[in-house]
Write an enzyme that holds these catalytic residues in place. Sequence first.
Site, mmCIF file in Angstrom:
data_model
loop_
_atom_site.group_PDB
_atom_site.id
_atom_site.type_symbol
_atom_site.label_atom_id
_atom_site.label_comp_id
_atom_site.label_asym_id
_atom_site.label_seq_id
_atom_site.Cartn_x
_atom_site.Cartn_y
_atom_site.Cartn_z
ATOM 1 N N GLY A 20 48.278 28.824 26.224
ATOM 2 C CA GLY A 20 48.118 28.823 27.678
ATOM 3 C C GLY A 20 46.812 28.181 28.101
ATOM 4 O O GLY A 20 45.728 28.678 27.794
ATOM 5 N N PHE A 23 44.184 29.991 33.583
ATOM 6 C CA PHE A 23 42.840 30.531 33.810
ATOM 7 C C PHE A 23 42.288 31.277 32.601
ATOM 8 O O PHE A 23 41.126 31.090 32.233
ATOM 9 C CB PHE A 23 42.851 31.439 35.046
ATOM 10 C CG PHE A 23 42.831 30.646 36.314
ATOM 11 C CD1 PHE A 23 41.646 30.124 36.789
ATOM 12 C CD2 PHE A 23 43.997 30.397 37.023
ATOM 13 C CE1 PHE A 23 41.614 29.368 37.951
ATOM 14 C CE2 PHE A 23 43.980 29.649 38.186
ATOM 15 C CZ PHE A 23 42.784 29.127 38.646
ATOM 16 N N GLU A 186 48.944 32.793 53.214
ATOM 17 C CA GLU A 186 48.384 31.441 53.242
ATOM 18 C C GLU A 186 49.472 30.409 53.527
ATOM 19 O O GLU A 186 49.285 29.476 54.318
ATOM 20 C CB GLU A 186 47.684 31.151 51.906
ATOM 21 C CG GLU A 186 46.389 31.949 51.787
ATOM 22 C CD GLU A 186 45.746 31.950 50.392
ATOM 23 O OE1 GLU A 186 44.639 32.462 50.275
ATOM 24 O OE2 GLU A 186 46.360 31.447 49.453
ATOM 25 N N ASP A 324 47.603 37.577 33.410
ATOM 26 C CA ASP A 324 48.680 38.159 34.222
ATOM 27 C C ASP A 324 49.718 38.916 33.398
ATOM 28 O O ASP A 324 50.460 39.729 33.927
ATOM 29 C CB ASP A 324 49.436 37.023 34.944
ATOM 30 C CG ASP A 324 48.744 36.595 36.224
ATOM 31 O OD1 ASP A 324 47.650 37.107 36.508
ATOM 32 O OD2 ASP A 324 49.310 35.727 36.925
ATOM 33 N N ALA A 342 42.959 35.272 39.278
ATOM 34 C CA ALA A 342 42.286 34.412 38.310
ATOM 35 C C ALA A 342 41.040 35.049 37.690
ATOM 36 O O ALA A 342 40.850 34.944 36.471
ATOM 37 C CB ALA A 342 41.946 33.085 38.986
HETATM 38 C C1 FAD Z 1 50.696 30.491 44.411
HETATM 39 C C2 FAD Z 1 49.618 31.289 43.773
HETATM 40 C C3 FAD Z 1 48.402 31.472 44.425
HETATM 41 C C4 FAD Z 1 47.394 32.203 43.824
HETATM 42 N N1 FAD Z 1 46.212 32.359 44.491
HETATM 43 C C5 FAD Z 1 45.197 33.004 43.892
HETATM 44 C C6 FAD Z 1 43.931 33.106 44.531
HETATM 45 O O1 FAD Z 1 43.750 32.622 45.650
HETATM 46 N N2 FAD Z 1 42.938 33.736 43.876
HETATM 47 C C7 FAD Z 1 43.107 34.270 42.630
HETATM 48 O O2 FAD Z 1 42.162 34.799 42.054
HETATM 49 N N3 FAD Z 1 44.300 34.227 42.006
HETATM 50 C C8 FAD Z 1 45.347 33.602 42.603
HETATM 51 N N4 FAD Z 1 46.561 33.516 41.974
HETATM 52 C C9 FAD Z 1 46.755 34.207 40.690
HETATM 53 C C10 FAD Z 1 46.189 33.425 39.522
HETATM 54 O O3 FAD Z 1 46.625 32.078 39.600
HETATM 55 C C11 FAD Z 1 46.657 34.070 38.228
HETATM 56 O O4 FAD Z 1 46.212 35.401 38.216
HETATM 57 C C12 FAD Z 1 46.116 33.336 37.016
HETATM 58 O O5 FAD Z 1 46.651 32.032 36.972
HETATM 59 C C13 FAD Z 1 46.459 34.067 35.731
HETATM 60 O O6 FAD Z 1 45.945 33.366 34.643
HETATM 61 P P1 FAD Z 1 46.736 33.377 33.254
HETATM 62 O O7 FAD Z 1 45.874 32.676 32.268
HETATM 63 O O8 FAD Z 1 47.183 34.762 32.949
HETATM 64 O O9 FAD Z 1 48.055 32.538 33.542
HETATM 65 P P2 FAD Z 1 48.235 31.061 34.082
HETATM 66 O O10 FAD Z 1 47.021 30.576 34.759
HETATM 67 O O11 FAD Z 1 49.518 31.072 34.831
HETATM 68 O O12 FAD Z 1 48.411 30.206 32.746
HETATM 69 C C14 FAD Z 1 49.514 30.375 31.892
HETATM 70 C C15 FAD Z 1 49.645 29.088 31.082
HETATM 71 O O13 FAD Z 1 50.503 29.335 29.978
HETATM 72 C C16 FAD Z 1 51.398 28.262 29.833
HETATM 73 N N5 FAD Z 1 52.592 28.811 29.172
HETATM 74 C C17 FAD Z 1 53.314 29.885 29.556
HETATM 75 N N6 FAD Z 1 54.315 30.115 28.690
HETATM 76 C C18 FAD Z 1 54.230 29.157 27.745
HETATM 77 C C19 FAD Z 1 55.008 28.854 26.587
HETATM 78 N N7 FAD Z 1 56.051 29.600 26.215
HETATM 79 N N8 FAD Z 1 54.656 27.776 25.845
HETATM 80 C C20 FAD Z 1 53.599 26.986 26.210
HETATM 81 N N9 FAD Z 1 52.838 27.246 27.286
HETATM 82 C C21 FAD Z 1 53.141 28.314 28.045
HETATM 83 C C22 FAD Z 1 51.639 27.773 31.254
HETATM 84 O O14 FAD Z 1 52.064 26.413 31.281
HETATM 85 C C23 FAD Z 1 50.260 27.963 31.891
HETATM 86 O O15 FAD Z 1 49.458 26.803 31.782
HETATM 87 C C24 FAD Z 1 47.597 32.794 42.557
HETATM 88 C C25 FAD Z 1 48.816 32.618 41.896
HETATM 89 C C26 FAD Z 1 49.820 31.871 42.502
HETATM 90 C C27 FAD Z 1 51.123 31.678 41.785
#
Ligand code: FAD
Length: 459
Positions: A20, A23, A186, A324, A342
Amino acid sequence: MATPNQASRTGGPHRVVVVGGGFGGLQAVLKLRRLAVEVTLVDRRNFHLFQPLTYQVATGALSPGEIAYPLRAIFKHNRNVHVLMAEVDDFDLKARELQLSPAAGVPAPRRIPYDTLIVSGGSRYSYFGHDEWSNHAAEVKSLESALTVRNRLLSAFEAAEWESDPERRAALLTFVVVGAGPTGVEMAGQIGELARDTLRADFRRIDPRTARILLVEAADRVLTTFPPSLSVKAARSLAKLGVAVLTQRTVVGVDGEGVTIEHGGSEPERIPSRTVIWAAGVTASGLATRLAELTGAESDRAGRVTAERDLTLPGHPEVFALGDMVRVRDAAGGSTVLPGVAPVAMQQGRYAAKVVRDRLRSRPTQPFRYRDKGNLATIGRGAAVADIKGFRLSGHIAWITWLVVHLWYLVGFQNRLLVLIRWTSSFVTHGRGARLITEPDAEGRGLLLENGPRPPSDA
Ligand SMILES: Cc1cc2nc3c(=O)[nH]c(=O)nc-3n(C[C@H](O)[C@H](O)[C@H](O)COP(=O)(O)OP(=O)(O)OC[C@H]3O[C@@H](n4cnc5c(N)ncnc54)[C@H](O)[C@@H]3O)c2cc1C
């Protein structure tokens, strides 16, 4: 409890695989790159996406390239970091290997080994068990879906311009956003601005300012993660943009012609609409479910796997899960669901990298602790709400705070500069430069609507 090997099983440098490049994963790799470890970052995409601004792509305020950044470019100077574009299908925890398949047709190795594994696979929107609704109610989590929303929004105005039937025209000019969390608020605010401000002089037969924008929420207020006083202010700002907030309504049906909502015990209400945007309810990545099955870790109804206090999984100190897709064990033996934002994923990514570093130096590490820096949501031009360590801000000051924070966290100097220029220009001109309808979406609902737009009778 067993500790992970400090040297690689092969005798080479310790191999860390991070799943991943969102973030959580990105922060882990940014911290690991300075250590004497070999890091492989695996993602199905070749870019990091700044999800907090995808809704601005969906409304034509920003272009995709301004909120996404190639992963290879981020790590181009770090010889110990490898980027691998692939789909992660499964884990072989005994052999300490990942099983992969090609992503977007790019060939990938079928298996890669690790000494430490860090998984941050994120989450996706859930449609309350009705996945078929996703065909009609697009979300804005991925860049692709944000572009689908942009096509649908702009196509609806185009089709309405030439629609002679008043009922069909009204359905084209009715926009329903489901879910009044920060993304829904938003999104609704941006559609309001688009209709009332940006597009107001662009059409000849319709007045875009007559568009109905409905924000549907099951709870009794918008922004339930904020204090009630800020919810009230956000609702007021939405009203100024022409957004009607429908609280205590549950969506019970979505199809190509509109949505059906229920309010208490009353008869379901049908709202004809050609553009429905989904911003309600999330479920963890399927990778969390798989890790729970393999390790025996508990998971919750949203599919989050329960990570231990150091973010590892039971019986597998070499496997970290974060972001997440997890909830975290607390000191009392229960589990805590941290906000799906994030900063949580970023802090957890940095923490996992720190544990790897401490282990390599045979140092103990304290359990993970989240430092809550506050909550922000913007509603539109000059309007936002912020709850920062007990300080409740709204209006211009909250909006400027929101702008600065988002620019600060955006990846890449070039993107920061471009977004700053775009926002400044939009503020001055009231324009949105990326109002492009690029292609029909997966349903073929881009330019031509189901029965085709009808020419006006006087045409
Ligand atoms: C529309 C929207 C608006 C948001 N606004 C805010 C905000 O204003 N402020 C804030 O703090 N948070 C916000 N968030 C929440 C924030 O984006 C998430 O909490 C954050 O992205 C979580 O980080 P993560 O690393 O857990 O997952 P992500 O950032 O989603 O990263 C997961 C990564 O894993 C990869 N992945 C997943 N499964 C696989 C697989 N099987 N094989 C290969 N790759 C894979 C994906 O491609 C992705 O790049 C928002 C979310 C959304 C959807």
